[in-house]
Every structure is written in C-alpha cells, then in structure tokens.
Design a protein around this motif. Structure first.
Motif, PDB file in Angstrom:
ATOM      1  N   GLY A   1       0.718  -1.286   0.060  1.00  0.00           N
ATOM      2  CA  GLY A   1       0.027  -0.166   0.066  1.00  0.00           C
ATOM      3  C   GLY A   1       0.694   1.260   0.119  1.00  0.00           C
ATOM      4  O   GLY A   1       0.210   2.390  -0.075  1.00  0.00           O
ATOM      5  N   ASN A   2       2.174   1.112   0.349  1.00  0.00           N
ATOM      6  CA  ASN A   2       3.031   2.415   0.154  1.00  0.00           C
ATOM      7  C   ASN A   2       3.035   2.891  -1.305  1.00  0.00           C
ATOM      8  O   ASN A   2       2.973   2.158  -2.213  1.00  0.00           O
ATOM      9  N   ARG A   3       3.111   4.335  -1.109  1.00  0.00           N
ATOM     10  CA  ARG A   3       2.940   5.100  -2.606  1.00  0.00           C
ATOM     11  C   ARG A   3       4.259   5.867  -2.774  1.00  0.00           C
ATOM     12  O   ARG A   3       4.785   6.264  -1.869  1.00  0.00           O
ATOM     13  N   ARG A   4       4.529   5.868  -4.105  1.00  0.00           N
ATOM     14  CA  ARG A   4       5.942   6.532  -4.321  1.00  0.00           C
ATOM     15  C   ARG A   4       5.516   7.477  -5.551  1.00  0.00           C
ATOM     16  O   ARG A   4       5.022   6.766  -6.690  1.00  0.00           O
ATOM     17  N   GLN A   5       5.664   8.676  -5.813  1.00  0.00           N
ATOM     18  CA  GLN A   5       5.207   9.479  -6.855  1.00  0.00           C
ATOM     19  C   GLN A   5       6.680  10.047  -7.597  1.00  0.00           C
ATOM     20  O   GLN A   5       7.413  10.681  -6.841  1.00  0.00           O
ATOM     21  N   ILE A   6       6.755   9.787  -8.881  1.00  0.00           N
ATOM     22  CA  ILE A   6       7.896  10.240  -9.663  1.00  0.00           C
ATOM     23  C   ILE A   6       7.178  11.136 -10.520  1.00  0.00           C
ATOM     24  O   ILE A   6       6.495  10.783 -11.482  1.00  0.00           O
ATOM     25  N   ASP A   7       7.973  12.377 -10.745  1.00  0.00           N
ATOM     26  CA  ASP A   7       7.287  13.202 -11.523  1.00  0.00           C
ATOM     27  C   ASP A   7       8.343  13.522 -12.638  1.00  0.00           C
ATOM     28  O   ASP A   7       9.751  13.546 -12.545  1.00  0.00           O
ATOM     29  N   PHE A   8       7.781  13.873 -14.002  1.00  0.00           N
ATOM     30  CA  PHE A   8       8.791  13.959 -15.101  1.00  0.00           C
ATOM     31  C   PHE A   8       8.280  15.188 -15.743  1.00  0.00           C
ATOM     32  O   PHE A   8       7.080  15.715 -15.545  1.00  0.00           O
ATOM     33  N   ASN A   9       9.277  15.904 -16.529  1.00  0.00           N
ATOM     34  CA  ASN A   9       8.501  17.083 -17.116  1.00  0.00           C
ATOM     35  C   ASN A   9       7.881  16.460 -18.610  1.00  0.00           C
ATOM     36  O   ASN A   9       8.749  15.647 -19.190  1.00  0.00           O
ATOM     37  N   ALA A  10       6.711  16.583 -18.759  1.00  0.00           N
ATOM     38  CA  ALA A  10       6.010  16.146 -20.022  1.00  0.00           C
ATOM     39  C   ALA A  10       6.677  16.457 -21.349  1.00  0.00           C
ATOM     40  O   ALA A  10       6.500  15.699 -22.218  1.00  0.00           O
ATOM     41  N   SER A  11       7.175  17.518 -21.356  1.00  0.00           N
ATOM     42  CA  SER A  11       7.716  18.204 -22.697  1.00  0.00           C
ATOM     43  C   SER A  11       9.050  17.532 -22.905  1.00  0.00           C
ATOM     44  O   SER A  11       9.406  17.353 -24.131  1.00  0.00           O
ATOM     45  N   TRP A  12       9.852  16.876 -21.904  1.00  0.00           N
ATOM     46  CA  TRP A  12      11.112  16.390 -22.207  1.00  0.00           C
ATOM     47  C   TRP A  12      11.324  14.943 -22.184  1.00  0.00           C
ATOM     48  O   TRP A  12      12.007  14.242 -22.329  1.00  0.00           O
ATOM     49  N   VAL A  13      10.315  14.338 -21.337  1.00  0.00           N
ATOM     50  CA  VAL A  13      10.370  12.737 -21.048  1.00  0.00           C
ATOM     51  C   VAL A  13      10.411  11.862 -22.403  1.00  0.00           C
ATOM     52  O   VAL A  13       9.581  12.236 -23.395  1.00  0.00           O
ATOM     53  N   ASN A  14      11.108  11.141 -22.359  1.00  0.00           N
ATOM     54  CA  ASN A  14      11.049  10.037 -23.194  1.00  0.00           C
ATOM     55  C   ASN A  14      10.566   8.552 -22.832  1.00  0.00           C
ATOM     56  O   ASN A  14      10.960   8.307 -21.960  1.00  0.00           O
ATOM     57  N   VAL A  15       9.775   7.921 -23.918  1.00  0.00           N
ATOM     58  CA  VAL A  15       9.182   6.735 -23.518  1.00  0.00           C
ATOM     59  C   VAL A  15      10.045   5.697 -24.389  1.00  0.00           C
ATOM     60  O   VAL A  15      10.129   5.990 -25.732  1.00  0.00           O
ATOM     61  N   SER A  16      10.576   4.828 -23.770  1.00  0.00           N
ATOM     62  CA  SER A  16      11.494   3.935 -24.431  1.00  0.00           C
ATOM     63  C   SER A  16      11.227   2.610 -24.282  1.00  0.00           C
ATOM     64  O   SER A  16      10.909   1.960 -23.089  1.00  0.00           O
ATOM     65  N   THR A  17      11.414   1.854 -25.352  1.00  0.00           N
ATOM     66  CA  THR A  17      11.259   0.206 -25.091  1.00  0.00           C
ATOM     67  C   THR A  17      12.725  -0.175 -25.618  1.00  0.00           C
ATOM     68  O   THR A  17      13.197   0.130 -26.706  1.00  0.00           O
ATOM     69  N   ARG A  18      12.991  -1.061 -24.775  1.00  0.00           N
ATOM     70  CA  ARG A  18      14.361  -2.063 -25.372  1.00  0.00           C
ATOM     71  C   ARG A  18      14.083  -3.439 -25.248  1.00  0.00           C
ATOM     72  O   ARG A  18      13.392  -3.946 -24.148  1.00  0.00           O
ATOM     73  N   GLU A  19      14.533  -4.108 -26.382  1.00  0.00           N
ATOM     74  CA  GLU A  19      14.478  -5.513 -26.339  1.00  0.00           C
ATOM     75  C   GLU A  19      15.335  -5.981 -25.941  1.00  0.00           C
ATOM     76  O   GLU A  19      16.441  -6.063 -26.174  1.00  0.00           O
ATOM     77  N   LEU A  20      15.191  -6.951 -24.932  1.00  0.00           N
ATOM     78  CA  LEU A  20      16.049  -8.036 -24.284  1.00  0.00           C
ATOM     79  C   LEU A  20      16.108  -9.114 -24.770  1.00  0.00           C
ATOM     80  O   LEU A  20      15.804  -9.364 -26.108  1.00  0.00           O
ATOM     81  N   SER A  21      16.303 -10.224 -24.310  1.00  0.00           N
ATOM     82  CA  SER A  21      16.588 -11.743 -24.826  1.00  0.00           C
ATOM     83  C   SER A  21      15.499 -12.227 -25.122  1.00  0.00           C
ATOM     84  O   SER A  21      14.380 -11.955 -24.716  1.00  0.00           O
ATOM     85  N   GLY A  22      15.369 -12.575 -26.526  1.00  0.00           N
ATOM     86  CA  GLY A  22      14.148 -13.475 -26.851  1.00  0.00           C
ATOM     87  C   GLY A  22      13.192 -12.306 -27.014  1.00  0.00           C
ATOM     88  O   GLY A  22      13.434 -11.364 -28.004  1.00  0.00           O
ATOM     89  N   ASP A  23      11.838 -12.398 -26.953  1.00  0.00           N
ATOM     90  CA  ASP A  23      10.527 -11.667 -27.038  1.00  0.00           C
ATOM     91  C   ASP A  23      10.333 -10.797 -25.754  1.00  0.00           C
ATOM     92  O   ASP A  23       9.372 -10.220 -25.598  1.00  0.00           O
ATOM     93  N   VAL A  24      11.481 -10.148 -24.857  1.00  0.00           N
ATOM     94  CA  VAL A  24      11.162  -9.673 -23.727  1.00  0.00           C
ATOM     95  C   VAL A  24      11.344  -8.365 -23.729  1.00  0.00           C
ATOM     96  O   VAL A  24      12.305  -7.972 -24.487  1.00  0.00           O
ATOM     97  N   CYS A  25      10.512  -7.375 -23.456  1.00  0.00           N
ATOM     98  CA  CYS A  25      10.512  -6.035 -23.836  1.00  0.00           C
ATOM     99  C   CYS A  25      10.528  -5.132 -22.264  1.00  0.00           C
ATOM    100  O   CYS A  25       9.979  -5.537 -21.505  1.00  0.00           O
ATOM    101  N   GLU A  26      11.509  -4.199 -22.404  1.00  0.00           N
ATOM    102  CA  GLU A  26      11.550  -3.433 -21.237  1.00  0.00           C
ATOM    103  C   GLU A  26      10.909  -2.077 -21.478  1.00  0.00           C
ATOM    104  O   GLU A  26      11.418  -1.404 -22.553  1.00  0.00           O
ATOM    105  N   LEU A  27       9.956  -1.495 -20.698  1.00  0.00           N
ATOM    106  CA  LEU A  27       9.429  -0.300 -20.927  1.00  0.00           C
ATOM    107  C   LEU A  27       9.904   0.749 -19.751  1.00  0.00           C
ATOM    108  O   LEU A  27      10.045   0.475 -18.631  1.00  0.00           O
ATOM    109  N   ALA A  28      10.340   1.987 -20.423  1.00  0.00           N
ATOM    110  CA  ALA A  28      10.985   2.888 -19.254  1.00  0.00           C
ATOM    111  C   ALA A  28      10.777   4.265 -19.731  1.00  0.00           C
ATOM    112  O   ALA A  28      10.568   4.802 -20.932  1.00  0.00           O
ATOM    113  N   LEU A  29      10.761   5.148 -18.800  1.00  0.00           N
ATOM    114  CA  LEU A  29      10.445   6.666 -18.998  1.00  0.00           C
ATOM    115  C   LEU A  29      11.874   7.328 -18.515  1.00  0.00           C
ATOM    116  O   LEU A  29      12.847   6.673 -17.807  1.00  0.00           O
ATOM    117  N   ALA A  30      12.601   8.135 -19.378  1.00  0.00           N
ATOM    118  CA  ALA A  30      13.796   8.748 -19.056  1.00  0.00           C
ATOM    119  C   ALA A  30      13.794  10.339 -19.479  1.00  0.00           C
ATOM    120  O   ALA A  30      13.163  10.702 -20.190  1.00  0.00           O
TER     121      ALA A  30
END
Length: 163
Positions: free
Chosen positions: A100-129
């Motif tokens: 139930g613990n909450r943690r909020q992380i804020d990014f500037n919506a004008s500059w944040v990048n949404v990235s997906t990185r293909e790892l081994s096989g069909d595994v995909c990682e989604l990240a904000l940077a």
C-alpha cells in the motif's frame, strides 16, 4: 526523481492510465480451486489415517497449505499498481506497492522519453527517461502489454506536446 506530489497533478489529468497486474483467477474461483483440492486430500487423509499411515495425512495437509500460501502470495502481489498521469507540464507516475506504500515520480512532460528496449528473446522493457533519470515502468505486465502501453503513452505525450 521526487517522492512528493505537485499541485499540477491535482488538476484533472489530460491522460490517466491505471496499470494493474493481470490475475485470471477471481476470489470465488480461488475458493472453488481450494475446495476441489481440499476435499480429495481430506478423503485420502482419512483412508491413510485408518490404515495407520498418519504421516501421509500430514503431507497431504501440507500440500494443501502450500497451494493456499502460493495463491495468497499471488493475490497479495496483485495489489501492486502504477498510475500514469499527464497533467499540466508533468507526467506523474505513482507506484503503489503491494503493502500500500505509494511513491510518486514526476517528469517534465515536454522532455520525457518513452523507451522500449528489446532484451533476450521476446522480452521487452518499458522505461521513462529524462535528464539522466530512468524509471522502469509496468514491470508486472506482459511484454505485449508493455509494447501496447508504450504506444498509447507516446500518442498521449505527442497530443500533449502539440497542444
């Protein structure tokens, strides 16, 4: 990354997504599975007890207890979630742990990048940077779901940036 909320995210968000782990078994289904497992084990335990093989009854009970514990742990993990909102100039990610613990992380919506990185096989990682900060997102979703959400979030950010 900050662990504080901002007034901008209190306004009605322009985009909001609530991500939760998928669980195919409902609470009623859990009860039915446990009943279907427990009754035969109870019957077999009675037979083994009447034959004097009482340790077998204990192990049958232990099997049921371990299955129950595994399902309960699975349901506890299902309480995790992430809320992704675009409001004002912020993209806010609120991560809610199974405790139930909450943690909020804020990014500037004008500059944040949404990235997906293909790892081994069909595994995909989604990240904000943004500005050297990186946050893995939707780690509890399947790979196809992460790819789909990345596309939805990119479209939402593109719409925000054009406005």
């Amino acid at each position: 990354m900050t662990d504080q909320s901002h007034p901008e995210t209190a306004a009605a968000p322009e985009f909001r997504a609530v991500l939760t782990p998928h669980r195919s078994l409902s609470r009623a289904g859990f009860g039915a599975v446990m009943l279907a497992l427990s009754l035969p084990c109870l019957g077999m335990s009675m037979v083994f007890l009447s034959l004097g093989a009482w340790p077998v009854a204990g192990f049958l009970g232990l099997d049921v207890a371990l299955v129950y514990w595994a399902f309960r742990a699975n349901f506890a993990d299902a309480r995790r979630s992430e809320i992704v909102e675009i409001a004002g100039n912020r993209l806010a990610v609120t991560q809610i742990a199974k405790s139930g613990n909450r943690r909020q992380i804020d990014f500037n919506a004008s500059w944040v990048n949404v990235s997906t990185r293909e790892l081994s096989g069909d595994v995909c990682e989604l990240a904000l940077a943004e500005s050297g900060r990186r946050l893995a997102l939707a780690t509890f979703l399947g790979d196809a779901q992460r790819r789909d959400f990345a596309a939805v979030l990119r479209r939402a950010l593109s719409s925000y940036r054009r406005a």
